[in-house]
Design a protein around this motif. Structure first.
Motif, short mmCIF file in Angstrom:
data_model
loop_
_atom_site.label_atom_id
_atom_site.label_comp_id
_atom_site.label_asym_id
_atom_site.label_seq_id
_atom_site.Cartn_x
_atom_site.Cartn_y
_atom_site.Cartn_z
N CYS A 1 0.83 -1.21 0.00
CA CYS A 1 0.00 0.00 0.00
C CYS A 1 0.87 1.26 0.00
CB CYS A 1 -0.92 0.01 1.22
SG CYS A 1 -2.27 -1.19 1.15
N GLU A 2 1.91 1.27 0.83
CA GLU A 2 2.81 2.42 0.87
C GLU A 2 3.49 2.61 -0.47
OE1 GLU A 2 6.79 4.03 3.29
OE2 GLU A 2 5.80 2.17 3.93
N PHE A 3 3.92 1.51 -1.09
CA PHE A 3 4.56 1.60 -2.40
C PHE A 3 3.62 2.22 -3.42
CE2 PHE A 3 5.16 0.13 -6.67
CZ PHE A 3 6.52 0.20 -6.88
N ILE A 4 2.39 1.71 -3.50
CA ILE A 4 1.44 2.19 -4.52
C ILE A 4 1.13 3.66 -4.32
CG2 ILE A 4 -0.94 1.96 -5.33
CD1 ILE A 4 -0.66 -1.07 -4.93
N ARG A 5 0.94 4.06 -3.09
CA ARG A 5 0.64 5.47 -2.83
C ARG A 5 1.82 6.37 -3.21
NH1 ARG A 5 -2.03 6.98 2.87
NH2 ARG A 5 0.03 6.41 3.66
N LYS A 6 3.04 5.95 -2.86
CA LYS A 6 4.22 6.74 -3.23
C LYS A 6 4.41 6.76 -4.74
CE LYS A 6 6.96 6.11 1.01
NZ LYS A 6 7.22 7.53 1.29
N TYR A 7 4.15 5.63 -5.38
CA TYR A 7 4.32 5.58 -6.83
C TYR A 7 3.34 6.52 -7.52
CZ TYR A 7 4.31 3.93 -11.62
OH TYR A 7 4.37 3.88 -12.99
N GLN B 1 -9.91 1.49 1.71
CA GLN B 1 -10.43 1.94 3.00
C GLN B 1 -9.43 2.79 3.77
OE1 GLN B 1 -12.86 -0.60 5.96
NE2 GLN B 1 -10.77 -0.76 6.73
N ASP B 2 -8.16 2.40 3.78
CA ASP B 2 -7.18 3.06 4.65
C ASP B 2 -6.16 3.92 3.91
OD1 ASP B 2 -8.49 1.72 6.62
OD2 ASP B 2 -6.91 0.25 7.00
N TYR B 3 -6.02 3.74 2.59
CA TYR B 3 -4.98 4.47 1.86
C TYR B 3 -5.54 5.38 0.77
CZ TYR B 3 -1.45 1.72 4.27
OH TYR B 3 -0.65 1.16 5.24
N GLY B 4 -6.83 5.41 0.61
CA GLY B 4 -7.45 6.34 -0.31
C GLY B 4 -7.21 6.08 -1.78
N VAL B 5 -6.88 4.83 -2.14
CA VAL B 5 -6.62 4.48 -3.53
C VAL B 5 -7.85 3.76 -4.08
CG1 VAL B 5 -5.16 3.23 -5.15
CG2 VAL B 5 -4.15 4.30 -3.12
N ALA B 6 -8.58 4.41 -4.99
CA ALA B 6 -9.74 3.78 -5.61
C ALA B 6 -9.28 2.84 -6.71
CB ALA B 6 -10.67 4.85 -6.18
N LEU B 7 -9.93 1.70 -6.82
CA LEU B 7 -9.54 0.68 -7.79
C LEU B 7 -10.59 0.54 -8.89
CD1 LEU B 7 -8.24 -2.10 -5.36
CD2 LEU B 7 -6.86 -0.51 -6.73
N SER C 1 2.00 9.16 -6.36
CA SER C 1 2.42 10.54 -6.11
C SER C 1 3.64 10.90 -6.96
CB SER C 1 2.75 10.72 -4.62
OG SER C 1 1.60 10.56 -3.82
N ARG C 2 4.60 10.00 -7.06
CA ARG C 2 5.81 10.27 -7.83
C ARG C 2 5.48 10.49 -9.30
NH1 ARG C 2 10.90 6.09 -8.02
NH2 ARG C 2 11.23 6.90 -5.91
N THR C 3 4.55 9.73 -9.83
CA THR C 3 4.23 9.79 -11.27
C THR C 3 3.02 10.67 -11.57
OG1 THR C 3 2.85 7.81 -11.11
CG2 THR C 3 5.18 7.48 -11.64
N LYS C 4 2.47 11.31 -10.50
CA LYS C 4 1.28 12.16 -10.67
C LYS C 4 0.14 11.37 -11.34
CE LYS C 4 4.03 16.41 -10.92
NZ LYS C 4 5.29 15.73 -10.61
N GLY C 5 -0.08 10.17 -10.82
CA GLY C 5 -1.04 9.27 -11.45
C GLY C 5 -2.29 9.00 -10.64
N TRP C 6 -2.63 9.90 -9.71
CA TRP C 6 -3.79 9.67 -8.86
C TRP C 6 -5.11 9.71 -9.62
CZ3 TRP C 6 -4.19 8.10 -3.85
CH2 TRP C 6 -3.01 8.06 -3.11
N ASP C 7 -5.14 10.32 -10.80
CA ASP C 7 -6.38 10.41 -11.56
C ASP C 7 -6.49 9.35 -12.65
OD1 ASP C 7 -4.36 11.42 -13.11
OD2 ASP C 7 -5.47 13.19 -13.80
N ARG C 8 -5.62 8.34 -12.60
CA ARG C 8 -5.65 7.28 -13.60
C ARG C 8 -6.41 6.06 -13.07
NH1 ARG C 8 0.47 6.27 -15.37
NH2 ARG C 8 -0.60 4.91 -16.85
N PRO C 9 -7.01 5.24 -13.95
CA PRO C 9 -7.62 3.98 -13.50
C PRO C 9 -6.52 3.04 -12.96
CG PRO C 9 -8.37 4.58 -15.71
CD PRO C 9 -7.22 5.48 -15.40
N VAL C 10 -6.74 2.54 -11.76
CA VAL C 10 -5.76 1.68 -11.09
C VAL C 10 -6.30 0.26 -11.00
CG1 VAL C 10 -4.49 1.25 -8.96
CG2 VAL C 10 -4.80 3.61 -9.78
#
Length: 508
Positions: free
Chosen positions: A175-181, A213-219, A183-192
């Motif tokens: 989860c930490e990796f995905i969230r950092k990734y 639920q805990d990291y705010g990453v929608a799938l 952010s690094r790639t500015k990819g929060w608005d992409r389909p994950v």
């Protein structure tokens, strides 16, 4: 004039603090040929630094493939299982732009082992990020100097830090990796999307809940490949029933494949035979397994004789075992008269039995131990030659040390023994009514049998809308069914349609 000394012990030099220096990644512009046309892409091999108490604690390695100039292109995070396996198998077996070359049904070819352009790569419809969990691939813990000094004081018997080798901590690290990734790639608005195999499929089901639920990453979607969803089904005993039922259709299919199916009807296909075996296992075998001696002797004998005929073993053996036939016994004995053992991970594959006089299954698995060298050659060639990564670390395709030290670090009480991921998958599908799920197995896999998914998917109590978002489909082959040419092609076609479908299941 007397020179002033730094504070500290009289006459001592000041202690030098060494700054942490992260490893250096590499990037390259590459291309492959798909259908006779050039397909350019960007490749990156690098690490993301995980932290604990604001200090660097681990280096998680990844390989990324992306295509420029495509708006709202999905990104898929991929990992294998073990625990203790790197992402090399999905990377070079099915999904990546280059793949290891096998025979038509996944047979390893003579060395040297080379890579080929992957016509079925998922890079055609999604960017790919292959993650190696800590202790696998090139991912490592970062030594803590203070902890090292404490260890030296305590003596050499102190165990090394295995903090990330546990169910809960492993999930948190990804989860930490995905969230950092993102952010690094500015990819929060992409389909994950997530894609995981075996224990990696277990990870996906758990992460479907935790990430959202805990990291705010929608799938947008999750792909579970040969998943191990419920641990209780992986360790059968004399006192349970369902694990024996789940493996039965796979055994019947293998008996059909090897021409040992005594219950086969004229012209009946392998899939038809396995379906009939599944119906028998649930409707007739399961009550006998559950009731034991409470079942009448005549019914018990009739049912167990039929079970033996379905899976091709001697009737007296199945009677003696009470219908509970282990996958090891089946693999050792179905073709024992020919001196062959079956693969546990692909029961259609065989290897010459090195110990034909022994009763225990102790030979090499033709679908696990034999292919390791093929993937090792592929990943080192791609990372070091094609992408240009310079690192003296050895790439660990699979680590026994990680596997042997894995912890269930979620228990709060000794009786809290049920470890599974299906509830998390249901939870994630509940909080996100738009997330698609693809659940798949190889039909010859005895370790994570496909019938488990068939049963569990019908026990999830999904409403009509969420049922439409769940696809359950299986392919010829074993645990790594994608090494079969036809199965890899069908899998790639099906997943391209899966990605293209909108949340209501229609092609968009």
């Amino acid at each position: 004039m007397e020179q002033k000394k730094e504070s500290g012990a009289p006459g001592s030099e000041p202690e030098k603090k060494t700054e942490y220096s992260p490893p250096k990644g590499a990037r390259a512009s590459l291309s492959i040929r798909i259908g006779g046309r050039e397909f350019p892409y960007q490749a990156e091999a690098d690490w993301i630094i995980l932290r604990k108490d604001e200090k660097p604690s681990a280096e998680m390695f990844y390989t990324r493939y992306s295509v420029d100039g495509v708006e709202d292109r999905p990104v898929t995070f991929v990992f294998n299982g073990g625990p203790g396996s790197s992402s090399v198998y999905l990377h070079f077996g099915a999904l990546g732009p280059r793949r290891a070359v096998f025979g038509p049904r996944g047979e390893p070819l003579p060395p040297p082992h080379k890579l080929a352009d992957n016509q079925e790569t998922w890079l055609r419809f999604t960017d790919l990020v292959f993650i190696d969990p800590i202790g696998t691939g090139l991912s490592r813990m970062i030594p803590d100097p203070e902890a090292k000094r404490d260890t030296e004081k305590k003596g050499p018997e102190e165990k090394k830090d295995v903090e990330y080798w546990g169910l809960k901590r492993d999930l948190e690290s990804i989860c930490e990796f995905i969230r950092k990734y993102l952010s690094r790639t500015k990819g929060w608005d992409r389909p994950v999307y997530l894609a995981g195999e075996s224990y990696g499929g277990f990870r996906v089901a758990k992460l479907v809940r935790l990430l959202q639920q805990d990291y705010g990453v929608a799938l947008a979607g999750a792909v579970l490949i040969s998943p191990a969803l419920e641990f209780a089904l992986l360790d059968p005993s004399d006192y349970d029933d369902l694990p024996w039922v789940d493996t039965f259709p796979t055994m019947a299919g293998a008996a059909h494949f090897h021409d040992r199916a005594r219950k086969r009807k004229q012209g009946e296909s392998r899939r038809e035979y396995a379906d009939r075996a599944a119906a028998f296992a649930v409707g007739e075998l399961l009550p006998v397994l559950a009731a034991g001696d409470l079942t009448g002797q005549a019914r018990r004998k009739r049912t167990l004789d039929a079970a033996a005929d379905f899976i091709g073993l001697p009737r007296e053996i199945v009677q003696a075992k009470g219908g509970r036939v282990s996958i090891e016994h089946f693999s050792k004995n179905l073709l024992r008269d020919r001196g062959l053992v079956l693969g546990l991970y692909d029961s259609s594959a065989t290897v010459k039995d090195p110990y034909p006089d022994r009763d225990d299954w102790s030979g090499p698995d033709p679908t696990l131990h034999v292919v390791e060298r093929v993937f090792a050659a592929g990943v080192n060639s791609q990372l070091r030659a094609a992408i240009g990564l310079e690192s003296d670390r050895d790439y660990s395709t699979s680590s026994d040390e990680v596997n042997e030290n894995w912890k269930i670090d979620t228990r709060k009480h000794a009786f809290d023994s049920q470890v599974g991921a299906t509830d998390d998958l249901r939870y994630g599908m509940s909080v996100n009514p738009h997330m698609k799920v693809y659940l798949t197995h190889g039909v010859f896999d005895l370790v994570t049998p496909y019938f488990t998914a068939e049963r569990i998917s019908r026990l999830m109590k999904l409403d009509v809308g969420r049922k439409r978002l769940l696809t359950v489909r299986h392919y010829d082959g074993g645990h790594m069914f994608y090494t079969w040419d036809e199965s890899r092609k069908a899998f790639s076609r099906d997943l391209e349609s899966f990605y293209a479908a909108n949340p209501e299941g229609r092609e968009g």
